[in-house]
Design an enzyme around this catalytic site. Structure first.
Site, short mmCIF file in Angstrom:
data_model
loop_
_atom_site.label_atom_id
_atom_site.label_comp_id
_atom_site.label_asym_id
_atom_site.label_seq_id
_atom_site.Cartn_x
_atom_site.Cartn_y
_atom_site.Cartn_z
N GLY A 1 -9.87 7.08 -0.06
CA GLY A 1 -9.05 5.90 -0.35
C GLY A 1 -9.13 4.92 0.80
CG ASP B 1 -12.01 3.48 -1.80
OD1 ASP B 1 -10.98 3.32 -1.12
OD2 ASP B 1 -12.02 3.32 -3.04
CE1 TYR C 1 2.25 6.66 -5.50
CE2 TYR C 1 4.51 5.88 -5.31
CZ TYR C 1 3.28 6.16 -4.73
OH TYR C 1 3.09 5.93 -3.39
CE LYS D 1 2.31 9.38 -3.44
NZ LYS D 1 1.07 9.69 -2.74
CB ILE E 1 3.16 -0.06 3.81
CG1 ILE E 1 3.45 1.43 3.70
CG2 ILE E 1 2.44 -0.44 5.10
CD1 ILE E 1 3.77 2.15 4.95
C1 AKB Z 1 4.97 1.69 -4.37
O1 AKB Z 1 5.71 0.72 -4.38
O2 AKB Z 1 4.58 2.28 -5.37
C2 AKB Z 1 4.56 2.23 -3.00
C3 AKB Z 1 5.46 3.30 -2.52
C4 AKB Z 1 6.83 2.96 -2.08
O3 AKB Z 1 5.08 4.43 -2.46
N1 AKB Z 1 4.50 1.16 -2.07
#
Ligand code: AKB
Length: 325
Positions: free
Chosen positions: A12, A38, A143, A147, A173
Site C-alpha cells: 500500500g 502497490d 471497514y 479492523k 490523518i
Molecule cells: C477513515 O476515515 O476511514 C480513515 C480512518 C479513521 O481509519 N481515515
C-alpha cells in the site's frame, strides 16, 4: 526456511500513509533497504518497487523471497466510506491481504509486522469520550469490522506463533503530499484544498461533528517509534490507542478562516455522518504514552498553519510547472 532479516516491505506504498512512510523508512534504514509495493506504480526507482496485489499470496511470496524481506508494514486498505460502497471488496482486500502477510511472515520467520488499525474499530456502543484501550468494540461499517477482525488475527498470530506483530489505532490523518481516498475523515484534508483553490468548501459532516485527528508527521513518527520499541515494553498486540488532537468540523473551519478571512464553509451531511457518529470523539492513549513513550507534537493550530503553508507551495509549484509546458 530462514530469511536473512534485512529488508523492509511496505505494501500500500502509494497511499496516503505509505507514500510518506516509505520516504521516512528509507531515510532511517537506507534507500535500498525499503521495497515499496502497490497495485499502482509509483517512485522513480523501479528496482525498489514491486507491482503486486497483496491479496495474491504467490505474488507476495515472490517479492518476499526476491528481496529477502524481514519486516512488513502492511498498509493496504479500503477505507470506511469506500468500504460501505463495496463491503465485499473491503473484506477481501483488508482481510485476505492481512492473512497472506501474517502467514508468510510466520513461514519466513520475519522479525516484525506492522498493521494499521483505526478508531473505526470502535462502534455505536463504545463510550465516545476518552475511549479506553479495552472497551466495547461493535463497529457498524465493514471497514471497522475488518479492523477488529484484523486486530484479533494479529493478536492470535502473536500468541500462537510468536510473531512480533504490532498495531496502532490511527485517528483521522491530515496530510498534504498525497490525498486520502474513501475515508470518513477526508473532510479534514479536503477543507484545506477547497479553501486555497476555491475559497469555499462544502463539508459532508455537520459542524458539531468531533473526531480525533493527527497531522501526518506525528503519525509517521509514532509508527517509527512504536516499531523501534523493545518488544518487552509492549503489553498488547491488539491495536494501541493513539491520539494527538480532537476538534469539531466547525472548529476546523474557523481555524482555516483565521488564515483566510474570506473562506466560506458550509455543512451538508451525507451518509458519512452516520459513520462519524459511530466513532469516538476523543481517545485515551495512556497505554501508548506509558508503554512506548508516545508524545504528540501537532495541535490543530500548528497543523492548519503547516497544511496551508505546504499546500500553497505545492499549488504554486504545480502552476509553474503547467506554465512551463
Ligand atoms: C477513515 O476515515 O476511514 C480513515 C480512518 C479513521 O481509519 N481515515
Amino acid at each position: 526456511m530462514k530469511n536473512p532479516k534485512s529488508r523492509i516491505l511496505v505494501t500500500g506504498s502509494s497511499g496516503q500513509i505509505g507514500t510518506e512512510l516509505v520516504a521516512a523508512l528509507r531515510k532511517r534504514y537506507g534507500q535500498r533497504n525499503v521495497i515499496a509495493c502497490d497495485i499502482k506504480r509509483s517512485g522513480a526507482d523501479a528496482e525498489l518497487f514491486a507491482l503486486a496485489d497483496a491479496t495474491d499470496r504467490r505474488a507476495l511470496e515472490r517479492i518476499i523471497r526476491k528481496h529477502r524481506i524481514g519486516t512488513i508494514y502492511h498498509l493496504v486498505s479500503i477505507l470506511s466510506a469506500a468500504g460501505e460502497e463495496n463491503p465485499n471488496l473491503a473484506w477481501k482486500v483488508n482481510i485476505e491481504s492481512l492473512r497472506n502477510v501474517l502467514e508468510l511472515a510466520v513461514r519466513y520467520k520475519m522479525e516484525k509486522v506492522f498493521w494499521p488499525s483505526s478508531i473505526a474499530a470502535f462502534g455505536p456502543h463504545t463510550p465516545r469520550t476518552n475511549t479506553r484501550q479495552l472497551t466495547v468494540m461493535d463497529p457498524n461499517t465493514m471497514y471497522g469490522i475488518t479492523k477488529v477482525t484484523g486486530e484479533l488475527l494479529c493478536n492470535y498470530t502473536f500468541t500462537k506463533f510468536g510473531l512480533d506483530v504490532r498495531c496502532l489505532r490511527y485517528p483521522g490523518i491530515i496530510s498534504w503530499k498525497t490525498p486520502p481516498g474513501g475515508g470518513t475523515t477526508d473532510y479534514a484534508v479536503a477543507i484545506f484544498h477547497g479553501a486555497l483553490r476555491d475559497g469555499r468548501y462544502e463539508c459532508f459532516v455537520s459542524a458539531d461533528t468531533v473526531l480525533p485527528m493527527m497531522y501526518m508527521p506525528d503519525a509517521i513518527r509514532a509508527t517509527l517509534e512504536f516499531m523501534a520499541a523493545p518488544r518487552s515494553r509492549l503489553r498488547t498486540h491488539l491495536g494501541y490507542n493513539l491520539s494527538a488532537m480532537t476538534f469539531s468540523a466547525g472548529e476546523l473551519a474557523k481555524e482555516v478562516k483565521r488564515h483566510l478571512p474570506n473562506f466560506v464553509c458550509t455543512f451538508k451531511p451525507d451518509e458519512r455522518q452516520r459513520i462519524a457518529d459511530s466513532w469516538p470523539r476523543s481517545i485515551d492513549d495512556r497505554g501508548s504514552r506509558k508503554d512506548w513513550g508516545w508524545r504528540p507534537r501537532f495541535t490543530l493550530r500548528a497543523t492548519a498553519a503547516e497544511m496551508l503553508k505546504n499546500l500553497r507551495l505545492a499549488y504554486r509549484g504545480a502552476k509553474e510547472a503547467a506554465e512551463d509546458k
